[in-house]
Enzyme design. Sequence first.
Site, PDB file in Angstrom:
ATOM      1  N   GLY A  34       6.778 -10.436   6.781  1.00 43.08           N
ATOM      2  CA  GLY A  34       6.371 -10.640   5.398  1.00 43.08           C
ATOM      3  C   GLY A  34       6.618  -9.411   4.569  1.00 43.08           C
ATOM      4  O   GLY A  34       7.016  -8.343   5.065  1.00 43.08           O
ATOM      5  N   GLY A  36       5.205  -7.387   0.640  1.00 48.78           N
ATOM      6  CA  GLY A  36       4.292  -7.354  -0.489  1.00 48.78           C
ATOM      7  C   GLY A  36       4.753  -6.323  -1.490  1.00 48.78           C
ATOM      8  O   GLY A  36       5.883  -5.831  -1.434  1.00 48.78           O
ATOM      9  N   TYR A  38       3.830  -3.263  -1.801  1.00 48.30           N
ATOM     10  CA  TYR A  38       3.905  -1.882  -1.344  1.00 48.30           C
ATOM     11  C   TYR A  38       4.561  -1.706   0.015  1.00 48.30           C
ATOM     12  O   TYR A  38       4.646  -0.591   0.520  1.00 48.30           O
ATOM     13  CB  TYR A  38       2.496  -1.266  -1.325  1.00 48.30           C
ATOM     14  CG  TYR A  38       1.850  -1.262  -2.679  1.00 48.30           C
ATOM     15  CD1 TYR A  38       2.198  -0.319  -3.637  1.00 48.30           C
ATOM     16  CD2 TYR A  38       0.908  -2.227  -3.016  1.00 48.30           C
ATOM     17  CE1 TYR A  38       1.613  -0.321  -4.898  1.00 48.30           C
ATOM     18  CE2 TYR A  38       0.311  -2.243  -4.277  1.00 48.30           C
ATOM     19  CZ  TYR A  38       0.676  -1.285  -5.205  1.00 48.30           C
ATOM     20  OH  TYR A  38       0.105  -1.296  -6.458  1.00 48.30           O
ATOM     21  N   GLY A  39       5.024  -2.796   0.626  1.00 46.86           N
ATOM     22  CA  GLY A  39       5.649  -2.629   1.928  1.00 46.86           C
ATOM     23  C   GLY A  39       6.201  -3.922   2.484  1.00 46.86           C
ATOM     24  O   GLY A  39       5.925  -5.015   1.987  1.00 46.86           O
ATOM     25  N   THR A  40       6.994  -3.777   3.526  1.00 43.44           N
ATOM     26  CA  THR A  40       7.528  -4.919   4.265  1.00 43.44           C
ATOM     27  C   THR A  40       7.101  -4.782   5.723  1.00 43.44           C
ATOM     28  O   THR A  40       6.914  -3.665   6.228  1.00 43.44           O
ATOM     29  CB  THR A  40       9.058  -4.974   4.180  1.00 43.44           C
ATOM     30  OG1 THR A  40       9.616  -3.777   4.757  1.00 43.44           O
ATOM     31  CG2 THR A  40       9.523  -5.082   2.736  1.00 43.44           C
ATOM     32  N   VAL A  41       6.946  -5.923   6.393  1.00 44.73           N
ATOM     33  CA  VAL A  41       6.445  -5.920   7.771  1.00 44.73           C
ATOM     34  C   VAL A  41       7.397  -6.719   8.655  1.00 44.73           C
ATOM     35  O   VAL A  41       7.830  -7.820   8.290  1.00 44.73           O
ATOM     36  CB  VAL A  41       5.031  -6.515   7.857  1.00 44.73           C
ATOM     37  CG1 VAL A  41       4.503  -6.426   9.292  1.00 44.73           C
ATOM     38  CG2 VAL A  41       4.084  -5.800   6.900  1.00 44.73           C
ATOM     39  N   LYS A  56       5.168  -1.739   9.748  1.00 45.94           N
ATOM     40  CA  LYS A  56       5.123  -1.793   8.290  1.00 45.94           C
ATOM     41  C   LYS A  56       5.876  -0.604   7.714  1.00 45.94           C
ATOM     42  O   LYS A  56       5.572   0.547   8.021  1.00 45.94           O
ATOM     43  CB  LYS A  56       3.676  -1.776   7.794  1.00 45.94           C
ATOM     44  CG  LYS A  56       3.549  -1.843   6.275  1.00 45.94           C
ATOM     45  CD  LYS A  56       2.085  -1.928   5.862  1.00 45.94           C
ATOM     46  CE  LYS A  56       1.928  -2.064   4.356  1.00 45.94           C
ATOM     47  NZ  LYS A  56       0.511  -2.223   3.955  1.00 45.94           N
ATOM     48  N   ASP A 156      -9.741  -6.678  -0.062  1.00 42.94           N
ATOM     49  CA  ASP A 156      -8.698  -7.703  -0.229  1.00 42.94           C
ATOM     50  C   ASP A 156      -8.762  -8.723   0.898  1.00 42.94           C
ATOM     51  O   ASP A 156      -7.747  -9.098   1.475  1.00 42.94           O
ATOM     52  CB  ASP A 156      -7.320  -7.057  -0.299  1.00 42.94           C
ATOM     53  CG  ASP A 156      -6.259  -8.017  -0.850  1.00 42.94           C
ATOM     54  OD1 ASP A 156      -6.634  -8.984  -1.553  1.00 42.94           O
ATOM     55  OD2 ASP A 156      -5.064  -7.814  -0.583  1.00 42.94           O
TER      56      ASP A 156
END
Length: 387
Positions: A34, A36, A38-41, A56, A156
């Site tokens: 996934g 977002g 602020y980052g990719t995983v 991440k 969150d």
Amino acid sequence: MAAPSTSENQWYTRGCYYCHYTLPVRYQQLSHIGQGSYGTVIRAFDEEIDQWVAIKKLTRPFQSDEIAQRAYRELKLTQYLTHPDAQLLQLYHVFTPEQELENFETLYFVFNFVPLNLNQFIKRLLPIAEDHINQIIYSILRGLKYMHSAGIIHRDLKPENIGIDAQSNVTILDFGLARTVDGSEKTVYVVTRWWRAPEIIINQSKYDEKVDVWSVGCIMAELILLRPLFPGTNQLTQLDAIFDVVGTPDIETLNEISNAVPLASNGGKIQKPQQDFNKLFGYKYDQTGENKISGVSPEGIDFLRSLLTFDPRRRPTVDEALKHPFLQRYRTAEDEPTKQRLIDIHQGAKHDVQEWKSIIWQMIQEFKPPSWINNKQDDNPMSSDDD
């Protein structure tokens, strides 16, 4: 070299879903999970510990002072909270392929891999038994107890940030918005809107760890209904959606906890009663009227109502919620880990990008992987017919 691998000079670069990763060679078989803001995983197989892990990559972690501080905070809090039995994300490694501080621009975190999240679990649209809901919610609160005891708010919580495996073990994910409870004013925009506590909407920067308890209530309702409870489209409609279910508080309560933000699209003029929680969340039966197919008991409804208390002053803390009779079937209070409150000398600091870089670089150099990561885990993906 700031790297966890025993083969410290062995790196490779590979693309995966429109993003390039430069990794130690121990991490192979990459696949996208996934992304977002602020980052990719990605998922990778760690050949040194013979386990699947999640990696991440922070997106431009030093783009600004604020983003650099966010990267520091995520590293600091995740490392501090890493524990083998607390239902929280575990930080296995942190590294950068850059070899000198002057060139430091890339930051990677390596976490334990969780095959599914609750959002995917709910989207199967299969009714979830009350016992299973009980187990999941207890596990989330157990993890929050550990986090809150350390003086840290997640901020969150939502189904997408709750991992779950084939044995229904729960893991609270993504500490990118987590913060310590220090009495200071906090960021206005926190918690994805549908799971956002009302005090954040009407008071914005003054809230405490009870915002996480509200989010747990939203998640529990979603496990029952198989849909989000409060699907607002903006701040005002979000508050209206909350009033539609829990009712409009009296004006005295609103004035006491509000900071003069408009209270609803109707201006707070229309008093809405609380919906019948028994009708909304109670047992639903098949056509014979004998077999329960969804919903929770009156005890579960009472528990959910407490989590969704509009006034945070009357909403239970995690410790208080854990004492509710609804959770006692799975609860073992003496087996719930806690943590000393985190004292962070950089909390609230106004460093510039270079100072944050230096601090994070030093943390990478000093990082030691937790001792338990060599324990083999059962990380087979959950089958589609598990409940």
